[in-house]
Write a protein that holds these residues in place. Structure first.
Motif, PDB file in Angstrom:
ATOM      1  N   LEU A  13       0.837  -1.195   0.000  1.00  0.00           N
ATOM      2  CA  LEU A  13       0.000   0.000   0.000  1.00  0.00           C
ATOM      3  C   LEU A  13       0.867   1.238   0.000  1.00  0.00           C
ATOM      4  O   LEU A  13       1.897   1.300   0.662  1.00  0.00           O
ATOM      5  CB  LEU A  13      -0.903  -0.007   1.235  1.00  0.00           C
ATOM      6  N   ALA A  14       0.414   2.223  -0.728  1.00  0.00           N
ATOM      7  CA  ALA A  14       1.136   3.488  -0.751  1.00  0.00           C
ATOM      8  C   ALA A  14       0.758   4.314   0.474  1.00  0.00           C
ATOM      9  O   ALA A  14      -0.247   4.046   1.146  1.00  0.00           O
ATOM     10  CB  ALA A  14       0.787   4.242  -2.028  1.00  0.00           C
ATOM     11  N   ARG A  15       1.578   5.293   0.787  1.00  0.00           N
ATOM     12  CA  ARG A  15       1.291   6.199   1.890  1.00  0.00           C
ATOM     13  C   ARG A  15       1.359   7.626   1.392  1.00  0.00           C
ATOM     14  O   ARG A  15       2.191   7.949   0.544  1.00  0.00           O
ATOM     15  CB  ARG A  15       2.317   5.996   3.013  1.00  0.00           C
ATOM     16  N   THR A  16       0.526   8.459   1.943  1.00  0.00           N
ATOM     17  CA  THR A  16       0.608   9.868   1.593  1.00  0.00           C
ATOM     18  C   THR A  16       1.675  10.530   2.469  1.00  0.00           C
ATOM     19  O   THR A  16       2.186   9.932   3.419  1.00  0.00           O
ATOM     20  CB  THR A  16      -0.730  10.586   1.816  1.00  0.00           C
ATOM     21  N   GLU A  17       1.973  11.766   2.162  1.00  0.00           N
ATOM     22  CA  GLU A  17       2.972  12.511   2.932  1.00  0.00           C
ATOM     23  C   GLU A  17       2.591  12.619   4.404  1.00  0.00           C
ATOM     24  O   GLU A  17       3.434  12.832   5.264  1.00  0.00           O
ATOM     25  CB  GLU A  17       3.130  13.921   2.350  1.00  0.00           C
ATOM     26  N   LEU A  18       1.307  12.528   4.678  1.00  0.00           N
ATOM     27  CA  LEU A  18       0.832  12.756   6.048  1.00  0.00           C
ATOM     28  C   LEU A  18       0.703  11.475   6.859  1.00  0.00           C
ATOM     29  O   LEU A  18       0.202  11.499   7.990  1.00  0.00           O
ATOM     30  CB  LEU A  18      -0.519  13.482   6.018  1.00  0.00           C
ATOM     31  N   TYR A  19       1.175  10.361   6.311  1.00  0.00           N
ATOM     32  CA  TYR A  19       0.973   9.082   6.995  1.00  0.00           C
ATOM     33  C   TYR A  19       1.460   9.116   8.450  1.00  0.00           C
ATOM     34  O   TYR A  19       0.733   8.746   9.374  1.00  0.00           O
ATOM     35  CB  TYR A  19       1.679   7.964   6.222  1.00  0.00           C
ATOM     36  N   GLY A  66      -4.772   8.111  14.246  1.00  0.00           N
ATOM     37  CA  GLY A  66      -5.644   7.689  13.153  1.00  0.00           C
ATOM     38  C   GLY A  66      -5.649   6.171  13.006  1.00  0.00           C
ATOM     39  O   GLY A  66      -4.622   5.525  13.142  1.00  0.00           O
ATOM     40  N   LYS A  67      -6.824   5.631  12.737  1.00  0.00           N
ATOM     41  CA  LYS A  67      -6.940   4.200  12.479  1.00  0.00           C
ATOM     42  C   LYS A  67      -6.757   4.010  10.978  1.00  0.00           C
ATOM     43  O   LYS A  67      -7.580   4.441  10.179  1.00  0.00           O
ATOM     44  CB  LYS A  67      -8.315   3.710  12.925  1.00  0.00           C
ATOM     45  N   MET A  68      -5.631   3.408  10.613  1.00  0.00           N
ATOM     46  CA  MET A  68      -5.266   3.350   9.200  1.00  0.00           C
ATOM     47  C   MET A  68      -5.874   2.122   8.529  1.00  0.00           C
ATOM     48  O   MET A  68      -5.818   1.012   9.069  1.00  0.00           O
ATOM     49  CB  MET A  68      -3.739   3.323   9.065  1.00  0.00           C
ATOM     50  N   VAL A  69      -6.440   2.340   7.369  1.00  0.00           N
ATOM     51  CA  VAL A  69      -7.066   1.241   6.625  1.00  0.00           C
ATOM     52  C   VAL A  69      -6.653   1.324   5.158  1.00  0.00           C
ATOM     53  O   VAL A  69      -6.278   2.393   4.675  1.00  0.00           O
ATOM     54  CB  VAL A  69      -8.610   1.307   6.719  1.00  0.00           C
ATOM     55  N   TYR A 107      -3.999   2.937  -0.898  1.00  0.00           N
ATOM     56  CA  TYR A 107      -3.278   3.720   0.097  1.00  0.00           C
ATOM     57  C   TYR A 107      -3.671   3.288   1.507  1.00  0.00           C
ATOM     58  O   TYR A 107      -4.779   2.779   1.728  1.00  0.00           O
ATOM     59  CB  TYR A 107      -3.613   5.208  -0.052  1.00  0.00           C
ATOM     60  N   GLU A 108      -2.778   3.537   2.431  1.00  0.00           N
ATOM     61  CA  GLU A 108      -3.142   3.422   3.839  1.00  0.00           C
ATOM     62  C   GLU A 108      -3.649   4.789   4.282  1.00  0.00           C
ATOM     63  O   GLU A 108      -2.882   5.749   4.337  1.00  0.00           O
ATOM     64  CB  GLU A 108      -1.917   3.050   4.676  1.00  0.00           C
ATOM     65  N   GLY A 140      -4.637  13.374  -0.242  1.00  0.00           N
ATOM     66  CA  GLY A 140      -3.421  13.225  -1.043  1.00  0.00           C
ATOM     67  C   GLY A 140      -3.381  11.970  -1.891  1.00  0.00           C
ATOM     68  O   GLY A 140      -2.509  11.830  -2.748  1.00  0.00           O
ATOM     69  N   HIS A 141      -4.311  11.057  -1.644  1.00  0.00           N
ATOM     70  CA  HIS A 141      -4.368   9.851  -2.469  1.00  0.00           C
ATOM     71  C   HIS A 141      -5.010  10.138  -3.814  1.00  0.00           C
ATOM     72  O   HIS A 141      -4.872   9.375  -4.758  1.00  0.00           O
ATOM     73  CB  HIS A 141      -5.136   8.746  -1.752  1.00  0.00           C
ATOM     74  N   MET A 142      -5.718  11.239  -3.900  1.00  0.00           N
ATOM     75  CA  MET A 142      -6.377  11.573  -5.171  1.00  0.00           C
ATOM     76  C   MET A 142      -5.333  11.981  -6.202  1.00  0.00           C
ATOM     77  O   MET A 142      -4.216  12.336  -5.871  1.00  0.00           O
ATOM     78  CB  MET A 142      -7.395  12.683  -4.947  1.00  0.00           C
TER      79      MET A 142
END
Lengths: 457, 120
Positions: A86-92, A100-103, A108-109, A135-137
């Motif tokens: 899974l990709a991550r945004t800059e704010l991960y 945050g509960k990441m899914v 993306y996560e 940021g996933h958009m």
């Protein structure tokens, strides 16, 4: 789980599609809630045994919160699925730091919720201000190969929307259509003077980029923007929170775009969003993204908001979610998005037709579609989620339509839904029934949005 | 004395009845509960029957009967205030009371310590 990857959608949020759901009995909320491996935890298995058993009635959030959607198949391959990385945004890291509960969502996560919880995050956005990581958009720049007019004409030929006439510094909602009039994706595009800036759904972005590259080959250079994050600041407190640190936003009206210089780098700001609230979407260089997010979160009215609340906010605002309320088999007319098709592109307009699926779409505008997206208010308290069959009789008969988005509207404090019904049953106030867990429950066709928008026009 | 199932229900003996609810851990994972559909009292159920539907902002979930028995009372308060499940999962937000033929079947379920270990 070996489920086929599917892609997420905009609004930035998207529920589960049937495919993912059908195989998702062990997935979703429970699975993702248990991010650390547990020795004997069965992931609350039985509490959610039924998920996926009846499409739409259970497990709306199963697929990484129920937010995933179908765009074209290949986009999912590119974006990856559960088995892929899974990709991550800059704010991960910031999301994790904030609890945050990441899914998994659209490859993306992403945070589905923060410690405040979906309900309170939703209400906080309506009452104060919420900060969303979008940021996933897909952010894409279209630069003219020859001149802007040719680019604008080429881009306009891809959709039933007027691109010409969108002035420098303005943004508009657009829809890519296919040859049968179905919706390939919905998007925002802005005229930035010497280029067009396009924001597309996360799950569709690979496909959209290929689509644009193909159709604009003669007129544009298509450049995916990979060095920028995208934040959305939404709610009545948004203007106050951002105007203190970014010059020039106070003067912006709904759908204005500006370029602003800041300590976080050059910002591309639009006054828009997907919650029905006044607010801003801010494209920020990756290097400045965390700094900007932290600065906004330092404002007392701003809280971080996850995908869960983003979904309920857009549903209350009556906004479509790609892969659910629209897809390649649903036309803009059927999706009740005729407002997005300006007169100039309709029959009799000075630039009528000339877009993919024009014959079907123009015919539907004239003679009516065979199905129409409507708002639905269940009479009781039980939510009617995606996939619930709709009937025009309390017993017997065959389904006349289906819920495509549904859940609970925290601002309205009641269940809300959208779905497709024949036009004859689309009048506000029409009594229908939704079959939930084998029972026909009354539901009334209702105007959209459920909650009036508060754009600063 | 509370007993716990692997499905995150708690069971509390009250006289000859067993009171059933879900754990705080489960309530937290579910998220904000917005609707609870309760069974009719005087329903005879078998282990594994779906007896309660919980709808949160995220999803619909089921509570299954943890043991064979008869449901003798349901918590009507949850009809109007489903959010009790989040506020007081192990107290006011019980779902139903069951009458069992033999309370000793509860011995097989986890103690609090065992449950805490179970959820890690």
């Amino acid at each position: 789980m070996g489920r086929k990857p599917c892609s997420g959608a905009e609004g930035a949020t998207a529920p589960v599609n049937s495919q993912a759901q059908g195989t998702g009995s062990g997935g979703g909320l429970w699975r993702v809630a248990h991010t650390r491996a547990r020795r004997r935890d069965n992931d609350l298995r039985r509490l959610q045994t039924q998920w996926g058993a009846q499409q739409g009635q259970r497990g709306h959030f199963t697929d990484g919160i129920g937010l995933s959607a179908k765009c074209r198949g290949f986009s999912g391959v590119i974006n990856g699925g559960y088995m892929a990385e899974l990709a991550r945004t800059e704010l991960y890291d910031l999301h994790v730091e904030l609890g945050g509960k990441m899914v998994p969502f659209a490859g993306y996560e992403m945070p589905v919720q923060f410690p405040m919880g979906v309900l309170k995050e939703h209400l906080h956005t309506r009452q104060s201000a919420g900060l969303f990581d979008v940021g996933h958009m897909g952010q894409v720049l279209l630069h003219p190969k020859t001149d802007m007019d040719a680019l604008i004409a080429g881009f306009e030929a891809m959709m039933p929307v007027a691109v010409a006439g969108v002035a420098n510094g303005r943004q508009r909602y657009g829809l890519f259509t296919n040859d049968t009039g179905g919706i390939i994706d919905d998007l925002m595009f802005a005229n930035r003077g010497d280029n067009l800036f396009v924001v597309v759904n996360a799950g569709c972005k690979a496909g959209d980029i290929a689509h644009m590259t193909k159709h604009l080959a003669d007129v544009a250079t298509v450049t995916p923007v990979t060095d920028r994050a995208l934040l959305a600041l939404q709610g009545p407190g948004a203007e106050d929170a951002i105007s203190g640190m970014i010059h020039g936003v106070m003067a912006m009206r709904f759908m204005d775009v500006i370029t602003a210089h800041s300590v976080f780098g050059e910002l591309w700001i639009s006054r828009s969003g997907y919650t029905g609230e006044d607010g801003f979407e801010i494209s920020v260089p990756n290097t400045g993204a965390v700094g900007l997010a932290k600065a906004l979160l330092a404002h007392p009215s701003v809280a971080p908001i996850g995908l869960g609340a983003r979904d309920s906010l857009r549903l209350e605002a009556g906004l479509c979610l790609y892969g659910h309320d629209m897809d390649e088999t649903i036309t803009p007319v059927e999706a009740n998005l005729a407002w997005a098709m300006q007169k100039s592109r309709r029959t009799g307009g000075d630039r009528a037709g000339g877009f993919p699926g024009a014959a079907t779409i123009l015919n539907q505008l004239e003679n009516g579609p065979s199905k129409l997206r409507v708002g639905l208010l269940p009479d009781g308290r039980a939510p009617m989620r995606e996939g619930v069959d709709l009937f025009d009789t309390a017993t017997g008969g065959t389904p006349i339509g289906r819920v495509t988005s549904g859940g609970f509207g925290p601002t309205i404090d009641a269940p809300i839904a959208m779905g497709f019904v024949p036009p004859a049953l689309a009048e506000n106030g029409t009594q229908l029934w939704g079959e939930v867990r084998g029972k026909r429950l009354p539901v009334t066709v209702a105007p959209l949005p459920f909650r009036p928008s508060t754009f600063k026009r | 004395m509370m007993k716990y199932t692997e499905d995150h229900e708690w069971l509390r003996v009250e006289g000859d009845l067993v009171v059933v609810g879900i754990t705080e851990h489960a309530a937290t994972q579910l998220g904000d509960v917005v609707f609870v559909e309760l069974p009719e009292p005087e329903t005879v159920v078998a282990t594994g029957d779906e007896v309660v539907v919980i709808e949160s902002v995220k999803a619909a979930s089921d509570i299954l009967a943890p043991v064979d028995g008869e449901i003798v009372e349901v918590n009507e308060k949850l009809n109007d205030t489903p959010g009790l499940v989040n506020d007081d999962a192990t107290g006011d937000a019980w779902f139903f009371k069951m009458k069992l033929d033999d309370l000793s079947v509860l011995d097989a379920f986890m103690s609090e310590d065992e449950y805490n270990d179970f959820i890690g």
